[in-house]
Design an enzyme around this catalytic site. Structure first.
Site, PDB file in Angstrom:
ATOM      1  N   TYR A 239      -8.863  -0.004   6.604  1.00 37.45           N
ATOM      2  CA  TYR A 239      -8.923  -0.604   5.270  1.00 37.45           C
ATOM      3  C   TYR A 239      -9.745  -1.865   5.297  1.00 37.45           C
ATOM      4  CZ  TYR A 239      -4.310   1.752   5.127  1.00 37.45           C
ATOM      5  OH  TYR A 239      -3.258   2.616   5.234  1.00 37.45           O
ATOM      6  N   PHE A 240     -10.484  -2.087   4.213  1.00 38.62           N
ATOM      7  CA  PHE A 240     -11.129  -3.383   4.025  1.00 38.62           C
ATOM      8  C   PHE A 240     -10.108  -4.276   3.300  1.00 38.62           C
ATOM      9  CE2 PHE A 240     -15.151  -3.341   6.222  1.00 38.62           C
ATOM     10  CZ  PHE A 240     -15.021  -2.101   6.819  1.00 38.62           C
TER      11      PHE A 240
ATOM     12  N   GLY B  89     -11.261 -18.425  12.547  1.00 35.42           N
ATOM     13  CA  GLY B  89     -11.239 -16.967  12.740  1.00 35.42           C
ATOM     14  C   GLY B  89     -11.927 -16.179  11.634  1.00 35.42           C
TER      15      GLY B  89
ATOM     16  N   SER C 245      -7.205  -1.102  10.177  1.00 35.47           N
ATOM     17  CA  SER C 245      -7.816  -2.207   9.443  1.00 35.47           C
ATOM     18  C   SER C 245      -9.238  -2.457   9.930  1.00 35.47           C
ATOM     19  CB  SER C 245      -6.985  -3.467   9.693  1.00 35.47           C
ATOM     20  OG  SER C 245      -7.676  -4.619   9.271  1.00 35.47           O
TER      21      SER C 245
ATOM     22  N   TYR D 228      -1.805  -9.521  15.539  1.00 35.84           N
ATOM     23  CA  TYR D 228      -1.747  -8.508  14.481  1.00 35.84           C
ATOM     24  C   TYR D 228      -2.928  -7.536  14.624  1.00 35.84           C
ATOM     25  CZ  TYR D 228      -3.390  -6.541  10.108  1.00 35.84           C
ATOM     26  OH  TYR D 228      -3.929  -5.683   9.186  1.00 35.84           O
TER      27      TYR D 228
ATOM     28  N   LEU E 216      -6.429 -14.073  -0.195  1.00 39.57           N
ATOM     29  CA  LEU E 216      -7.086 -14.694  -1.345  1.00 39.57           C
ATOM     30  C   LEU E 216      -6.492 -14.293  -2.699  1.00 39.57           C
ATOM     31  CD1 LEU E 216      -9.397 -16.419  -2.505  1.00 39.57           C
ATOM     32  CD2 LEU E 216     -10.836 -14.366  -2.437  1.00 39.57           C
TER      33      LEU E 216
ATOM     34  N   ILE F 298       0.844  -1.206   0.000  1.00 41.75           N
ATOM     35  CA  ILE F 298       0.000   0.000   0.000  1.00 41.75           C
ATOM     36  C   ILE F 298       0.878   1.255   0.000  1.00 41.75           C
ATOM     37  CG2 ILE F 298      -1.919   1.188   1.128  1.00 41.75           C
ATOM     38  CD1 ILE F 298      -2.595  -1.551   2.468  1.00 41.75           C
TER      39      ILE F 298
ATOM     40  N   LYS G 227      -3.369  -3.277  15.723  1.00 44.47           N
ATOM     41  CA  LYS G 227      -4.091  -2.213  15.002  1.00 44.47           C
ATOM     42  C   LYS G 227      -5.029  -1.502  15.968  1.00 44.47           C
ATOM     43  CE  LYS G 227      -2.363  -2.675  10.893  1.00 44.47           C
ATOM     44  NZ  LYS G 227      -1.352  -1.683  10.486  1.00 44.47           N
TER      45      LYS G 227
ATOM     46  N   ASN H 182      -1.130 -15.839   2.108  1.00 48.91           N
ATOM     47  CA  ASN H 182      -2.234 -16.136   3.030  1.00 48.91           C
ATOM     48  C   ASN H 182      -3.539 -15.555   2.512  1.00 48.91           C
ATOM     49  OD1 ASN H 182      -0.570 -17.220   5.173  1.00 48.91           O
ATOM     50  ND2 ASN H 182       0.164 -15.125   5.445  1.00 48.91           N
TER      51      ASN H 182
ATOM     52  N   ARG I  18     -11.792 -21.586   7.416  1.00 48.68           N
ATOM     53  CA  ARG I  18     -10.538 -21.214   8.066  1.00 48.68           C
ATOM     54  C   ARG I  18     -10.867 -20.607   9.437  1.00 48.68           C
ATOM     55  NH1 ARG I  18      -6.793 -16.814   4.977  1.00 48.68           N
ATOM     56  NH2 ARG I  18      -8.527 -15.479   5.582  1.00 48.68           N
TER      57      ARG I  18
ATOM     58  N   LYS J 284       2.303  -7.724   9.266  1.00 45.97           N
ATOM     59  CA  LYS J 284       0.886  -7.815   8.896  1.00 45.97           C
ATOM     60  C   LYS J 284       0.326  -9.215   8.665  1.00 45.97           C
ATOM     61  CE  LYS J 284       0.020  -8.419   4.896  1.00 45.97           C
ATOM     62  NZ  LYS J 284      -0.704  -8.451   3.636  1.00 45.97           N
TER      63      LYS J 284
HETATM   64  C1  UD1 Z   1      -7.207 -10.980   6.361  1.00 44.83           C
HETATM   65  C2  UD1 Z   1      -7.045 -10.879   7.858  1.00 44.83           C
HETATM   66  C3  UD1 Z   1      -7.226  -9.444   8.271  1.00 44.83           C
HETATM   67  C4  UD1 Z   1      -6.209  -8.576   7.547  1.00 44.83           C
HETATM   68  C5  UD1 Z   1      -6.335  -8.767   6.047  1.00 44.83           C
HETATM   69  C6  UD1 Z   1      -5.179  -8.079   5.353  1.00 44.83           C
HETATM   70  C7  UD1 Z   1      -7.776 -13.048   8.750  1.00 44.83           C
HETATM   71  C8  UD1 Z   1      -8.796 -13.761   9.548  1.00 44.83           C
HETATM   72  N1  UD1 Z   1      -8.003 -11.738   8.523  1.00 44.83           N
HETATM   73  O1  UD1 Z   1      -8.532 -10.590   6.012  1.00 44.83           O
HETATM   74  O2  UD1 Z   1      -7.046  -9.325   9.658  1.00 44.83           O
HETATM   75  O3  UD1 Z   1      -6.415  -7.219   7.862  1.00 44.83           O
HETATM   76  O4  UD1 Z   1      -6.262 -10.160   5.715  1.00 44.83           O
HETATM   77  O5  UD1 Z   1      -5.344  -8.121   3.991  1.00 44.83           O
HETATM   78  O6  UD1 Z   1      -6.791 -13.620   8.313  1.00 44.83           O
HETATM   79  N2  UD1 Z   1      -9.859 -17.355   1.300  1.00 44.83           N
HETATM   80  C9  UD1 Z   1      -9.917 -18.589   0.653  1.00 44.83           C
HETATM   81  N3  UD1 Z   1      -8.755 -19.184   0.274  1.00 44.83           N
HETATM   82  C10 UD1 Z   1      -7.518 -18.643   0.505  1.00 44.83           C
HETATM   83  C11 UD1 Z   1      -7.462 -17.382   1.177  1.00 44.83           C
HETATM   84  C12 UD1 Z   1      -8.641 -16.778   1.552  1.00 44.83           C
HETATM   85  O7  UD1 Z   1     -11.012 -19.107   0.434  1.00 44.83           O
HETATM   86  O8  UD1 Z   1      -6.494 -19.248   0.154  1.00 44.83           O
HETATM   87  C13 UD1 Z   1     -11.104 -16.668   1.667  1.00 44.83           C
HETATM   88  C14 UD1 Z   1     -11.253 -16.370   3.145  1.00 44.83           C
HETATM   89  O9  UD1 Z   1     -11.870 -17.420   3.821  1.00 44.83           O
HETATM   90  C15 UD1 Z   1     -12.096 -15.089   3.102  1.00 44.83           C
HETATM   91  C16 UD1 Z   1     -11.676 -14.395   1.823  1.00 44.83           C
HETATM   92  O10 UD1 Z   1     -11.095 -15.416   1.013  1.00 44.83           O
HETATM   93  O11 UD1 Z   1     -13.468 -15.406   3.002  1.00 44.83           O
HETATM   94  C17 UD1 Z   1     -10.662 -13.284   2.025  1.00 44.83           C
HETATM   95  O12 UD1 Z   1      -9.544 -13.764   2.764  1.00 44.83           O
HETATM   96  P1  UD1 Z   1      -8.209 -12.910   2.950  1.00 44.83           P
HETATM   97  O13 UD1 Z   1      -7.762 -12.388   1.642  1.00 44.83           O
HETATM   98  O14 UD1 Z   1      -7.244 -13.729   3.725  1.00 44.83           O
HETATM   99  O15 UD1 Z   1      -8.674 -11.645   3.795  1.00 44.83           O
HETATM  100  P2  UD1 Z   1      -9.457 -11.570   5.209  1.00 44.83           P
HETATM  101  O16 UD1 Z   1      -9.491 -12.869   5.879  1.00 44.83           O
HETATM  102  O17 UD1 Z   1     -10.741 -10.879   4.971  1.00 44.83           O
END
Ligand code: UD1
Length: 351
Positions: free
Chosen positions: A167-168, A306, A114, A139, A190, A24, A143, A188, A304, A74
């Site tokens: 941030y979202f 949390g 966040s 983490y 998506l 960012i 924040k 980690n 997953r 992060k």
């Molecule tokens: C995550 C963090 C959040 C952080 C943000 C930073 C957690 C619980 N939350 O948000 O604290 O501020 O990243 O960017 O880790 N998903 C899959 N497969 C994957 C990865 C993710 O299905 O391999 C899904 C997740 O279940 C979720 C969505 O995709 O529904 C978004 O996940 P992700 O990109 O990790 O973001 P957050 O979990 O929302």
């Protein structure tokens, strides 16, 4: 020492961006340079925010007006394994930064917070009035705690000028394809994961849960283009300078304008930065398939730990008070993300 006024600063506005080489931060530097005047310049320092002597010399060498503070660890999972490192780096680092900054008369700070501070949100869409809840990991706690610390700085000394930007889910990349997100190891989050599947570095995506109470059963998030997010920081500086709502264009030019010192804002501004639109994991997969032109293989896995079902923002406050609104849609985010990933399959290591 009293605080620098953003509104009356005669010199060129000088912003210290900590973490300016990160995902960012780098996009924000590009937007700051784009909004600056002709002779806008960038100086780079490789230093740790915990290194007081290094910060002292950065403040001594530059007439800094405000800080945009991104630097911090992060990774959610890593923070559970390494709480000491996370609290030390994120909390102590910010304390050192604020202490040195204050000693140099700089009490203007925009902080990278966040949506994680809302925990399991009490209502959707999430407004800034939604109560904060404990984060489930160190983490997220850092924040939340840093929001409190910065708020207390203002309570104790009303010359502080604090903006907390929540941030979202930032994704996408600069349209040039030259800068983007470059996670270490297996991603980690998506979209970086999807991008590595799309480029052939990972075999398939794990979709964490298809039994959420959502239309397609997968989790819903508010994905926001990193360039929109970066522009939110420029808007926040402008808001601090008390210029929004005057009809002037948003940007650094107006911060350096003619407002009288008492127009400069003092206080704590809290803003969600999202699009206000929720997209499911499968929506993201399909948008990415359109961008890269082929199918993205995926497998449904258990939820997953949390994760929450649905998370998206109400962004009316940022719009009405800062004049900021996200412009890019999910298709555009995926196109830009794909351009970065396909041009740089190994991130910055391949450059
Ligand atoms: C995550 C963090 C959040 C952080 C943000 C930073 C957690 C619980 N939350 O948000 O604290 O501020 O990243 O960017 O880790 N998903 C899959 N497969 C994957 C990865 C993710 O299905 O391999 C899904 C997740 O279940 C979720 C969505 O995709 O529904 C978004 O996940 P992700 O990109 O990790 O973001 P957050 O979990 O929302």
């Amino acid at each position: 020492m009293s605080n620098k006024s953003l509104a009356t600063s005669a010199e060129k506005l000088c912003i210290l961006v900590t973490g300016g080489a990160g995902f960012i931060g780098s996009h924000t530097c590009v937007e700051l340079l784009a909004k600056g005047e002709d002779e806008a310049r960038l100086k780079f320092y490789c230093a740790n925010i915990l290194d007081r002597a290094a910060l002292e010399s950065i403040f001594a060498e530059n007439d800094i007006d405000a800080i945009i503070h991104f630097a911090g660890f992060k990774a959610v999972g890593e923070s559970v394994a390494k709480p000491l490192e996370y609290y030390w780096n994120n909390i102590a680092g910010t304390l050192v930064l604020c202490d040195v900054s204050r000693a140099h008369g700089v009490k203007n700070i925009v902080f990278s917070s966040s949506a994680t501070v809302y925990g399991e949100p009490e209502f959707i869409p999430i407004t800034e009035d939604c109560p904060k809840h404990d984060a489930t990991n160190p983490y997220g706690q850092t924040k939340s705690m840093l929001e409190q610390i910065l708020t207390d700085l203002y309570v104790g000394d009303n010359e502080w000028n604090v903006v907390l930007l929540r941030y979202f889910n930032p994704i996408g990349a600069h349209e040039s394809g030259m800068i983007g997100e470059d996670p270490k190891g297996i991603p980690n989050n998506l979209v970086p994961y999807v991008a590595q599947v799309a480029v052939g570095k990972l075999p398939y995506l794990n979709v964490y849960g298809d039994d959420y109470p959502t239309p397609d059963g997968t989790g819903i998030r508010d994905y926001i283009h990193v360039v929109d997010l970066a522009r939110g920081h420029v808007a926040a500086l402008d808001w601090m300078a008390g210029h929004v709502g005057t009809g002037e264009p948003i940007g650094l030019g107006s911060i350096k304008g003619e407002a009288s010192p008492d127009e400069t804002r003092r206080g704590v501004g809290i803003f969600n930065l999202g699009t206000g639109k929720g997209s499911s994991v499968l929506d993201v997969v399909h948008a990415f398939e359109k961008a890269c032109g082929h199918e993205i293989p995926y497998e449904i896995k258990p939820r997953r730990a949390g994760d929450i079902a649905v998370n998206y923002a109400a962004c009316d406050k940022a719009h009405s008070e800062m004049g900021w609104k996200a412009e890019y849609d999910l298709d555009r985010m995926c196109e830009d993300s794909w351009r970065w990933q396909s041009n740089n399959p190994d991130g910055y290591r391949s450059a």
